[in-house]
Design a protein around this motif. Structure first.
Motif, PDB file in Angstrom:
ATOM      1  N   GLU A  24      79.027  86.928  34.830  1.00 37.76           N
ATOM      2  CA  GLU A  24      77.873  86.286  34.934  1.00 37.76           C
ATOM      3  C   GLU A  24      77.554  84.913  35.077  1.00 37.76           C
ATOM      4  N   LYS A  26      79.332  83.032  36.951  1.00 34.41           N
ATOM      5  CA  LYS A  26      79.641  82.743  38.420  1.00 34.41           C
ATOM      6  C   LYS A  26      78.448  83.186  39.259  1.00 34.41           C
ATOM      7  N   ARG A  27      77.742  82.079  40.069  1.00 29.27           N
ATOM      8  CA  ARG A  27      76.641  82.349  40.696  1.00 29.27           C
ATOM      9  C   ARG A  27      76.735  81.340  42.032  1.00 29.27           C
ATOM     10  N   TYR A  29      74.449  78.841  44.266  1.00 31.47           N
ATOM     11  CA  TYR A  29      73.159  77.930  43.909  1.00 31.47           C
ATOM     12  C   TYR A  29      72.573  77.900  45.430  1.00 31.47           C
ATOM     13  N   ASN A  36      79.561  77.480  38.737  1.00 34.78           N
ATOM     14  CA  ASN A  36      79.894  78.144  37.489  1.00 34.78           C
ATOM     15  C   ASN A  36      79.522  77.557  36.158  1.00 34.78           C
ATOM     16  N   TRP A 130      70.038  77.742  37.353  1.00 35.48           N
ATOM     17  CA  TRP A 130      70.167  79.249  37.142  1.00 35.48           C
ATOM     18  C   TRP A 130      69.031  79.869  37.735  1.00 35.48           C
ATOM     19  N   SER A 133      69.615  79.889  41.669  1.00 34.15           N
ATOM     20  CA  SER A 133      70.902  80.734  41.980  1.00 34.15           C
ATOM     21  C   SER A 133      70.851  82.193  41.881  1.00 34.15           C
ATOM     22  N   ALA A 134      71.915  82.705  42.493  1.00 33.84           N
ATOM     23  CA  ALA A 134      72.072  84.144  42.305  1.00 33.84           C
ATOM     24  C   ALA A 134      73.289  84.799  41.835  1.00 33.84           C
ATOM     25  N   PRO A 135      73.706  86.061  41.472  1.00 32.79           N
ATOM     26  CA  PRO A 135      74.681  86.304  40.972  1.00 32.79           C
ATOM     27  C   PRO A 135      76.016  86.250  42.217  1.00 32.79           C
ATOM     28  N   PHE A 136      77.217  85.633  42.034  1.00 32.84           N
ATOM     29  CA  PHE A 136      78.110  85.686  43.089  1.00 32.84           C
ATOM     30  C   PHE A 136      78.716  87.061  43.035  1.00 32.84           C
TER      31      PHE A 136
END
Length: 167
Positions: A24, A26-27, A29, A36, A130, A133-136
């Motif tokens: 969670e 790691k996203r 942007y 991270n 946050w 950004s979205a989940p990587f």
């Protein structure tokens, strides 16, 4: 001027969990730059936040001023010029640069990209990153592009909710 109710509504739409798993943290942007979340404001009672990310030449934010946060950049790879008030600081891998609150600043990526860690104090501005950004996901392409005028306008309005002003 901070609009607390509007900010709370925006953050409620994409809440940061109190504790994060490694996955969670790691996203991606602004749809392109990996970030991270090493330590979040929720994990430090808002004392600070630490993030690691990549900035790409040409996609830097405009000159701006934070009313509440100090930022410290630790350069891991690449080269950046920081403009802090009237001061120019050139930073390369291994350098640490402090950007105090209420002092206008911006940076320019001199190499193709820069990998860095950012310490934010107090830490709640990590929620801005946050929110944007979205989940990587494995296979995600990275590499920021400059914002369009419409995106810049929306970006400016969003950061204003955090008491950050684009100049």
């Amino acid at each position: 001027m901070l609009n607390r109710s509007k900010l709370e509504a925006i953050l409620a739409a994409n809440p940061m969990p109190a504790q994060l798993t490694a996955a969670e943290r790691k996203r991606v942007y602004r749809s392109a730059a990996p970030v991270n979340f090493l330590l979040t404001s929720k994990e430090t009672n808002n004392a600070l936040a630490i993030m690691e990310g990549t900035a790409v030449r040409g996609a830097e934010p405009p000159r701006h001023v934070h009313q509440h946060e100090d930022e410290t950049f630790i350069i891991l790879e690449g080269e950046m010029d920081f403009y802090i008030g009237e001061q120019l600081v050139t930073a390369i891998a291994g350098d640490v640069v402090f950007l105090p609150r209420q002092i206008p600043h911006h940076f320019v990526v001199k190499s193709e990209y820069v990998k860095n860690q950012i310490i934010i104090s107090p830490g709640s501005f990590d929620q801005y990153f946050w929110y944007l950004s979205a989940p990587f996901k494995e296979g995600d392409k990275t590499g920021s592009v400059p914002p369009t005028p419409e995106e810049l306008k929306a970006w400016k309005e969003l950061v204003a909710l955090f008491d950050v002003t684009f100049l």
